[in-house]
Structure formats: structure tokens, C-alpha cells
Design a protein around this motif. Structure first.
Motif, mmCIF file in Angstrom:
data_model
loop_
_atom_site.group_PDB
_atom_site.id
_atom_site.type_symbol
_atom_site.label_atom_id
_atom_site.label_comp_id
_atom_site.label_asym_id
_atom_site.label_seq_id
_atom_site.Cartn_x
_atom_site.Cartn_y
_atom_site.Cartn_z
ATOM 1 N N TYR A 31 54.371 -14.440 -54.534
ATOM 2 C CA TYR A 31 54.457 -15.716 -54.179
ATOM 3 C C TYR A 31 55.950 -15.363 -55.344
ATOM 4 O O TYR A 31 57.070 -16.076 -54.951
ATOM 5 C CB TYR A 31 53.615 -16.500 -55.451
ATOM 6 N N ARG A 32 55.582 -14.739 -56.752
ATOM 7 C CA ARG A 32 56.763 -15.115 -57.218
ATOM 8 C C ARG A 32 58.195 -14.552 -56.914
ATOM 9 O O ARG A 32 59.283 -15.236 -56.852
ATOM 10 C CB ARG A 32 56.925 -14.962 -58.452
ATOM 11 N N ALA A 33 58.108 -12.937 -56.134
ATOM 12 C CA ALA A 33 58.693 -12.907 -55.349
ATOM 13 C C ALA A 33 59.202 -12.776 -54.380
ATOM 14 O O ALA A 33 60.743 -13.125 -53.741
ATOM 15 C CB ALA A 33 58.458 -11.077 -55.324
ATOM 16 N N LEU A 34 58.360 -13.837 -53.281
ATOM 17 C CA LEU A 34 58.749 -14.806 -52.024
ATOM 18 C C LEU A 34 59.384 -15.051 -53.001
ATOM 19 O O LEU A 34 59.772 -16.127 -51.090
ATOM 20 C CB LEU A 34 57.629 -14.819 -51.136
ATOM 21 N N SER A 35 59.281 -16.294 -53.550
ATOM 22 C CA SER A 35 59.830 -17.699 -54.341
ATOM 23 C C SER A 35 61.084 -17.554 -54.687
ATOM 24 O O SER A 35 61.968 -18.705 -54.637
ATOM 25 C CB SER A 35 59.028 -19.166 -54.171
ATOM 26 N N ILE A 59 62.961 -9.497 -48.551
ATOM 27 C CA ILE A 59 63.307 -9.830 -49.692
ATOM 28 C C ILE A 59 63.888 -8.949 -50.291
ATOM 29 O O ILE A 59 64.586 -8.716 -51.247
ATOM 30 C CB ILE A 59 61.703 -10.199 -50.673
ATOM 31 N N ALA A 66 62.837 -14.929 -47.747
ATOM 32 C CA ALA A 66 61.882 -15.684 -47.351
ATOM 33 C C ALA A 66 61.691 -17.186 -47.484
ATOM 34 O O ALA A 66 61.523 -17.696 -46.789
ATOM 35 C CB ALA A 66 60.688 -15.501 -48.699
ATOM 36 N N ALA A 67 62.397 -17.407 -48.672
ATOM 37 C CA ALA A 67 62.814 -18.993 -48.992
ATOM 38 C C ALA A 67 63.861 -20.043 -48.101
ATOM 39 O O ALA A 67 62.695 -20.782 -47.072
ATOM 40 C CB ALA A 67 63.483 -19.180 -49.933
ATOM 41 N N ALA A 122 50.789 -13.461 -49.198
ATOM 42 C CA ALA A 122 51.231 -14.144 -49.592
ATOM 43 C C ALA A 122 51.914 -15.645 -49.107
ATOM 44 O O ALA A 122 51.778 -15.943 -48.404
ATOM 45 C CB ALA A 122 51.650 -14.399 -50.709
ATOM 46 N N MET A 177 52.250 -18.417 -47.022
ATOM 47 C CA MET A 177 53.050 -19.889 -47.350
ATOM 48 C C MET A 177 53.373 -20.535 -46.407
ATOM 49 O O MET A 177 53.610 -21.296 -46.191
ATOM 50 C CB MET A 177 54.023 -19.406 -48.103
#
Ligand code: ZN
Ligand code: ZN
Ligand code: ZN
Lengths: 587, 587
Positions: free
Chosen positions: A552-556, B478, B485-486, B523, B527
């Protein structure tokens, strides 16, 4: 107290060093300086008066070491402090203020040393109380190198007097305290305890202190005090001299005041000449407005966990006897080592906070909680979550805790708020607020949002700011109700968006009673993160949960350049997709 | 054509059965009924006239079996059809309409039978073209038991005439077609091909057909035709008789019309008496307004996949040679079995749609694509995604495809929209729209939303409704950009919310170049689902992705009482959390 009311409207000035001047007047090395309040009252008063004449408005009493350890005889201690206050008051006059000066005990607290925390509170309390009785206007706790000792002093001053409490710490030139803490953790602790102003003193000169000011202002929400030495001390022909003269000192202080300090004076090596130059240089500068930081922060002795920076905050759930027979047995046997191992393991796996729950009916929970918290904070450097349904155990732990704790929990019941909020207000902390009340857990998101709002509004009446609430909108297993997860997620998002409160969840409840719970936990955790979850009580030993956390941290975009992710996984050879459903299960 | 313009304003009436009446007039078993257009023209015309007098407004020509297989001699076929149309026109008069009646060929299509699809198109096209040339007002394709054959007929009628095309199918009393399809899949196919009206005929009486009507209306967005038999046939004293009399027939038809059918008549066993009763009973009923369904649906011959019901739709990605040397080799060797195995395996693992990409530079892509699509739809009963950058291969596949395909892809380039939208319009389908255009892939969510809007607006000019777009906002790894991703997730949410379009993603691109890609994929998939993702191209052999899929459905309330989840996992013993990070990795 006019001077305090003026804070923020104009710069307020402390006096400078006492010790240096007493030595110049003949104080011998090894002699207790505070005795001069009795033996050389005129010398002490003249120094105070010189500072007052130089423009200092807050006069520190000559009581830095006046505590029971150095003055075992109660009558003498009382006389030294009472006289000290009297001399300062005489010099301060009706427009000046007297700060009852409290320095460190000189002893190390348990578990590093052998001074029990509550004994330290008692000793500091005695000093503070005598000073207040003698007529001091505020308590200044200064030159503290250990935030834990500083906590004992602040707590004592707050409990034993009604005076404003200022606290200043000594750090190294990187902002590290002797005991390993940093400025954000110290600020979290002190603001949690309700100090009226805080800052730095001693250690080095204004040139180096100036560099630490931005970091201090970034986290502080109360007025900042800067009382530097006259530069670094050096020994010349057997005498200690300081390296920065009055004008240079004043020039640096001008930048410090322009940078945002509201209360300035001096420490070792400064003299009335320094203070006069400082006052001249700084008195017309308009104070930089103070911005409340509204950060949600908990801390250990060593580090602060800011919920806005660490997203999400992982609260390790393993120190909780529910469903853990081995831990139950350890708690019953007083096997603290086992508990510590659980704590260390979770920290090493990546937990940011450790939940501490020792609730077993057969145990004396307050005592066990106190023992476990003391021991844990000796071996882990991350903050603790004090998790108990016993207000007594909670208070024992909050007193002893060497930081600003996460507190679990309050809920929307009147009884709960009435019991818990005073503790949060007194000891500081971020309190987990469960969205349930006398009517139980609402079945709707709307109902949970309403309870969160009620808790927030009630907290405000206790003086607890919204940023010190962490709302848990409660997740129940989907096996009991199809819509349970969705209701929780909706409540979570609304509480976050509409009330602006941070949120936490005990994620793993969602899958109770279902097979392969970790799969559901991991997906639910991800979903909640995507809806704005700030913290989660998780098992750091669960690979699935930690995978979600890192992914999650990597993707966000919170894991810069995926460095943490790569560090965690790049040593591993990529697991290729298994050929069939059955295969991975049989691993 | 006034009658057609009146559709929806009043009920429109077909005539009834022809065969029954011809038999009564002496047609022998085995004799070709259409020959009577030449040999007993007056009998045929009299039957048409009797229906017209009974109130029928659309007269079906006596050409049900008039195709090249039954009339191998071209001149004869042309005369039979031309006369048939002429006789119907004479009876219909200036206010009535003539429907060129086309029944099944009587042969089975490949791969079950030996009639090539394109040969069927040719044969139907010949019939339709003769009928149109002779002056028919519309084409009625009726009594179709196989949607694939029906597709060939509709496609032929559309290609070879400019007439409106109506199509009616025969189902069993559960709504199943002989070839295994159901009503939603048939409706998806036929509406995709652009029929002007559709419905049911023959098979059984109005009493049973009435039960199927709600299911039909639930998915149909074009006018619905109901032409039932006069009940079930039974044999009495050697003669076939039908079990429902004219008044009972009319009473049932009244309920059918009240239920929402707009065009009604009769089939086997009905006579002018039935139609007269029906017209009398139904003509004053105000038609139920037609509601466009706006469903996003693709179909195979057997089943429809509605993106609103199956959330998310899993598109199996394995039939794509990129990075799969074994599949590459199979395609080069013409080893269709290997491809079929990949398809079957993905279907068994839970894919709802299979992506079919056979793009290899050294292959004749249109031919290989046609071969693979034909073969696949013979063994899997889920819809296919036709995935090719070659418009020629795409058209070959879309013609042959026995359903409404997912089409991959169009993008915001003028050239792409110009090439792809006509195919989507002609053959039906839901087309994946990639948010890139002549300037590449926008770095911002806003840019991608704008391209999606442009694609939607351009699609509308081709007559393609928004529900037939599935927007892919494109995910890039990413590892190439922190925010990739965001940006994709934001674009996804905005496209869904602001444009009301469904979305799809090739999830696994997100982790390219990073270790333990499945963790990131899982993940990111979760998301994206939480942000509204409707479909994803995934590897159904990935346990992690299927875990996310099932967990998400359980947690979001889409898996009723977690039944699917429990079914998938309850046989497995719960994996307990490993003791340390290192352990699970070493599994
Ligand atoms: Zn000092
Ligand atoms: Zn029939
Ligand atoms: Zn959607």
C-alpha cells in the motif's frame, strides 16, 4: 500575571546564568550554591537585581539543585527554597515574575538507574510546593537531559501547585537528548502533560541553538523558550570562559526571536550585560504568531509517531492475552521476559506502536500493567498503547509511561468519557474512541458518525483537542452480517472526512468465524486504507498484513521510490504464480 | 412505415400461423410449403387476407424455409420468395406491412455441424436480398433455436438490405435455447447486432411464454415481440391440434401486452380467429414504456456477463503470447489444443471472460484469430475478449464470434476510433477504451478523464452508447514513477463518477520491475476495487489475485452470506500466522 498575558504580544525575557556569577563572587567548587540564599543573601539578591535592571522580566530563583537528595533535612530544604524565592521576588518587584527553578535530581531513574519514578515525582513535588508556597509565579523545570525525569517534574509541579509550568531541555547540537530522545518526542510528552511553555537551555550557544529552532517550532504548539549559554565553554588559565560576547550573543538571539521564539534569556556564561544587550536587540521584534500544529502524535522516550507522516500506523496486537494461552501463562507466572520478547519481535517486524493489554481476571491488573509498561519501555523504543478497561491500571501506566501514550480506549458512554478523559487531559495521550455507547454499537454508519461526534464534543469540554482522538468505527465479522464491513468502511470514511478525525481499526475482527482469515484481513486492511484508515491494530507477524502495508505504501506514493518495499523483498526470489489453486495451499 | 412509427404509441399486431392453415388446405407432409406461392397463390393470398382482415398489420411472407439449401436452383428460390412477398403485399394493402420471413436453415453450424458460419451468412443474405428487392418492408428472422445461426441471419439481413430486422427465438419453458443459451445472452447478441425488435415465437402457448416475459423485458432495450403457438400441440386422431382456443389465447395475450410486449401475433396453431380475438382484446391497451437498460453486458453463446451483477469481472489474461514462450510455440505450431487448455483452465479457476490475443509478427493474425476464436467458443461457455491491434483480425473474430464480445481496444487517437467504432457498431460488443491519444498517455488523472470523455463523445457519433465502453485508465509501473498508481486510481474514480463509465485495468502492470510483484498486484487490485473498478485483466492462476477477488466480494457484501468464499476456502485448514518474517518466505 501581566507578563504571561503579554506572551505573543511582545517578546518576554528571562534572566541569565547564576552559577557563573556566584563563582565569581567566591562560591567554591563542591559548595551547594543554594545555601548562599541563606549565607550570602545580599549577593544572590544583587545578581537578581542586576538581571532585573538589565531588562529581565522573569527571574529564576537560586534553587536549581534544591531537592531532597541534596538537602536531606526537610527544614533546611524549605528554608533554602523559601529564601530563594523571597530574594528573587525582592529583585523582580511588582512588574517582574519569579520562576521557581527546578533542575535535575542528579540521579538516574529506573530502570537505567535506581530512582523509582514515583519517588522522583515526590521529590520534585516537594520542591515545587515549597516554591509555590513561598510566592513563586511559575515553575521552571530546566536543564533536563532526560525527558522521563522531566515528566516526573512536570507531573509533580502540576499536581502540587497551580502555577504555570515551563520546561526546558538540554540537547546535543543534533537535537538529541542524552537519553536518546529527539525534539518531537520531547515536545509530544511535554505538551501532553500540559506545560505552558517549553524550549531549550544550556548546552551550547545561541549560534548552534538557532539551528534547532525550526525543528522545535515545527512540532511545538505552546510558546518556545530559548535560554542558551554564552557559547561553548572552554578552559583558559584554569578558568571556564565562554566564547560568545554580549553583542554577538544578542545578534544571534535576534535571529532566534525572528525565527519564532517568544521567551528568551540566557544560561551558563551569560551575565546582566548579555541580557541587557539581548533585551535591547530583541524587545521591539514582533513575535511570530504561534500556529497550533494539530498533529496526532504519540511518543516513546526515543521517538514520536506522527499519524500524518507514518501512514498507516501499525499497532502490534500481540501483547494481549485474549486467545494466547502462552502469554496468559507468562503473565500469570510473572514471566516478563516472554512479554518483552513479544514486544521486541513486533518492533523488529515493523510495528510502530505496541499495544499492551494484560487484562486477566486473576491478575492484579494495575500492578502487572505498571510492571510490563516499565519493563517494555526499557527495551523497545517505539510508543506503547495502554490497553485496559481498568481506569486504575490505565492511570498507573500513564503516570509511569515515558512518553505520550496511545490510550485504548474511551467510548461514547457517559461513564467511560467521565473516567477516561480526565486521564487523557492530565497525562497527555491520543485516545482511541470506540463508536459505541449506552445503546451498543449502531448498525449504521450514520449512528457511528454521530457517536464519534459526541465523543469529540465531549472531549472538547475536557480540553482535549480533536487531534488527540483516534476513532475506531468498530468492525464486526462479516460472517455475522453481510454488510458489517461496508458499514464500518463507510463510517470510517465519513468520520475522516466530515469530522476530520484520524481513524484506527482492529482489522482482524472482520473475518472471525471464516476460513482463511488472513486473506480477508489483508483485503479488508487494503480497502480500509483506500478509504482513509490512519492506523490499524495488526499482528506484525502476519506476512499477509505486512505485505499489504508495504504494498500500500509503495502504491500510494508514501514509500519514496519504493525503497522500503524493495528493501523488504528484493532479497527474495520472485514467487511465480502457482499452477493451480490447490498448489499454493499445500505449501 | 407508419406502423413502425406507431410502435410504442399503440400495440402492433403480427398475423398468425401459416403452416397449420396450408395443411388444412391440403399441403402434404414433406411438401415444401413455399412452393405454394407458385402453385396455390390464391390459397396463400387468401390466408394472408384473412389475417389482415382479422386485424394483423404485419403479414409474414410464406418463405420460412425458402433458402438455398432447400431450393438449390437459384431461379426457383428467387421466384418463390418474390411471389411470396408479392402475395403478402397484395393482402397487406397500403396500410399493412410485409415481413420477409426467414426461418432456420435446418443445418447445424460449425463446429457442432458442418455449416461454416460465413456460408450461413451467404445463404441468409441471398434470401433477405431477394425479399427486399421484392418489396418486403422488414425482415423477420424467426423460430431460431440457435443464437449463432440467428446471428448469421441478422448479420446477413443487415449487410444485404436496408430493412428493419426483427428476430424471434424459440426457447424452452425455462428460457433456455436449444443450444444452451439463455435470454440475456441472446438479447445481448441481438441488440449488439442492431435488431429493431426481438422476442419469442413458437414452442408453446402464451400461458408459458408469459412467464418468460419479465426476464426478457429485464434485459431488452428494443421493442419486444411475442408470437406464441395456440398452446402446446397434441395429437388427436392422427391430427395435430392445439390446446388453447382463441378467447383463452387472447386473454393470455392481454396479460402479455399489459406486461410490456409491444408487437404480438401468433405462431403454430393460431388462425385468423385467434388474431381477431387478440386484436380485439389488446388493441386499446397503452403500451408499457420501454426503458433502455444501459447494462454493460458481454455474452457467449451460453451466458451473459453483466458488469453490474458480476463485480468485478475477471478477464483471464493467459491467452496472450507476450512473455509466454510455450504459448508462442503453440500458436506457431497451430497447436490449438494448448490454447484451449489455457482457456478451460482459466474458466475453471473463475475467469468470467477470456482475453484472446494471438498477435505474433510471424503469424497470419486474422486467420489464427478466427481459428482460435472458433475453437475456443466450442469448448468454453464464457465470453471472449477479442484482443488485437489488427482491425482485420478483429473483424474476422467479431463476425465469427457467437455472442457479444469484449473488444480490446480502442483509444483516443482519431485513427483508432475511426477504425474500431464502425466494427463495434456493426457487430456489437463492449469496447475497452484506453486513455491515450496522439499525445501519448497523459501524466495526470485530469488528462486521462479528458480522453475518456472524448472517446465517449466520439463513440456517441457512431451510435455507440456509453454502456458499451469499458475505460482502461492505464496503469504503469510504480518503479518508473512514484505516483503512477495514484494517478491511475484517481482517473479511475473520476471516470466512473463523473462520466458514469465502467472501468477495467490490466492490474499487473503496476509492479513491473519490482520484486514480489504479486503482493503489489493484489494490493493494487484491492485498492482499485475500492475505488470502483468494474473489471480487471488478471491471471486466474494467481492465487493472490483470486484471493483478493473472493475476499473483496465477501467484504463488500457482493458474496451473499460469504457462500462463495466459504465454498472456495472452507476445505482448507487455516494457515496460522508464521512466527517470523523470514519463515513464510522460505516456504
Ligand atoms: Zn547552563
Ligand atoms: Zn410455430
Ligand atoms: Zn461501474
Amino acid at each position: 500575571m501581566r507578563v504571561l498575558e503579554d506572551l505573543g504580544k511582545r517578546i518576554v525575557f528571562f534572566d541569565g546564568g547564576m552559577g557563573t556569577l556566584l563563582q565569581a563572587k567566591g562560591l567554591e567548587p563542591g559548595e551547594l550554591p543554594e545555601l548562599w540564599n541563606l549565607t550570602h543573601a545580599d549577593v544572590v539578591r544583587d545578581i537578581h537585581s542586576a538581571y532585573r535592571a538589565a531588562g529581565a522580566e522573569i527571574i529564576k530563583t537560586n534553587t536549581f539543585g534544591a531537592n531532597r537528595f541534596k538537602y536531606p533535612e526537610a527544614g533546611l530544604l524549605e528554608r533554602v527554597i523559601t529564601e530563594g524565592v523571597r530574594l528573587a521576588k525582592e529583585a523582580a518587584g511588582s512588574d517582574g515574575l519569579v520562576a521557581m527553578d527546578i533542575g535535575p535530581t542528579g540521579k538516574l531513574l529506573e530502570p537505567i538507574g535506581d530512582l523509582p519514578f514515583e519517588r522522583a515525582v515526590e521529590v520534585f513535588g516537594e520542591e515545587a510546593e515549597i516554591g509555590a508556597k513561598a510566592g513563586a509565579d511559575l515553575i521552571l523545570i530546566e536543564t533536563m537531559t532526560d525527558t522521563y525525569e522531566c515528566k516526573a517534574a512536570v507531573l509533580a509541579a502540576k499536581e502540587r501547585t497551580n502555577l504555570p509550568v515551563f520546561a526546558t531541555l538540554v540537547s546535543d547540537d543534533k537535537g538529541k537528548l542524552l537519553t536518546g530522545g529527539d525534539i518531537p518526542s520531547a515536545v509530544a510528552l511535554l505538551e501532553g502533560l500540559g506545560v505552558n511553555a517549553l524550549g531549550l537551555n544550556c548546552g551550547f550557544g545561541p549560534d548552534l541553538m538557532r539551528r534547532l529552532l525550526p525543528g522545535l517550532l515545527e512540532c511545538a504548539s505552546v510558546p518556545v523558550i530559548i535560554n542558551p549559554n554564552a557559547g561553548l565553554p572552554k578552559t583558559e588559565r584554569g578558568r571556564t570562559i565562554y566564547t560568545i560576547g554580549p553583542d554577538a550573543f544578542a545578534g544571534e538571539m535576534r535571529e532566534i526571536v525572528r525565527g519564532g521564539a517568544w521567551i528568551v534569556g540566557g544560561c551558563c556564561g551569560t551575565t546582566p550585560e548579555y541580557i541587557a544587550a539581548e533585551v535591547r536587540t530583541c524587545k521591539n521584534i514582533v513575535p511570530v504568531p504561534l500556529v497550533p500544529k494539530r498533529h496526532t502524535v504519540v511518543s516513546s522516550y526515543a521517538k514520536a509517531v506522527d499519524f500524518a507522516h507514518i501512514a498507516p500506523v501499525l499497532i502490534g496486537e500481540r501483547i494481549n492475552p485474549t486467545g494466547k494461552p502462552r502469554l496468559k501463562q507468562a503473565l500469570r507466572d510473572g514471566d516478563i521476559d516472554y512479554v518483552l520478547q513479544e514486544g521486541i519481535a513486533q518492533m523488529q517486524l515493523g510495528a510502530h506502536v505496541l499495544d499492551v493489554n494484560v487484562g486477566l481476571p486473576e491478575l492484579d491488573e494495575p500492578n502487572v500493567m505498571a510492571k510490563v509498561v516499565s519493563a517494555l519501555q526499557g527495551v523497545v523504543d517505539i510508543p506503547l498503547q495502554i490497553d485496559t478497561s481498568s481506569p486504575e491500571a490505565m492511570e498507573r501506566a500513564l503516570r509511569l509511561y515515558s512518553g505520550k501514550a496511545l490510550i485504548n480506549s474511551v467510548n461514547g458512554k457517559e461513564e467511560s468519557m467521565h473516567a477516561i478523559f480526565p486521564l487523557v487531559k492530565k497525562y497527555g495521550g491520543v485516545v482511541v474512541a470506540l463508536t459505541l455507547d449506552e445503546s451498543g454499537i449502531p448498525a449504521t454508519a450514520e449512528g457511528r458518525v454521530q457517536i464519534a461526534r459526541k465523543i469529540m464534543e465531549t472531549a472538547a469540554t475536557y480540553g482535549i483537542a480533536p487531534e488527540n482522538l483516534l476513532v475506531d468505527p468498530l468492525v464486526m465479522t462479516i460472517s455475522a452480517g453481510q454488510e458489517n464491513a461496508a458499514v464500518t468502511l463507510e463510517a470510517l470514511e465519513r468520520i475522516h472526512r466530515e469530522l476530520g478525525l484520524h481513524t484506527s481499526l482492529g482489522v482482524s475482527n472482520v473475518a472471525f468465524g471464516l476460513p482463511e482469515r488472513e486473506k480477508l484481513n489483508a483485503a479488508f486492511f487494503t480497502m480500509a486504507l483506500q478509504r482513509g484508515l490512519d492506523a490499524a491494530i495488526v499482528n506484525p507477524k502476519s506476512q499477509a498484513m505486512m505485505d499489504v502495508y508495504r504494498a500500500y505504501r509503495a502504491l500510494s506514493g508514501k514509500d519514496e521510490q519504493c525503497m522500503e518495499y524493495i528493501a523488504a523483498y528484493s532479497g527474495q526470489k520472485e514467487k511465480t504464480a502457482p499452477l493451480s489453486h490447490g498448489e499454493i495451499i499445500s505449501l
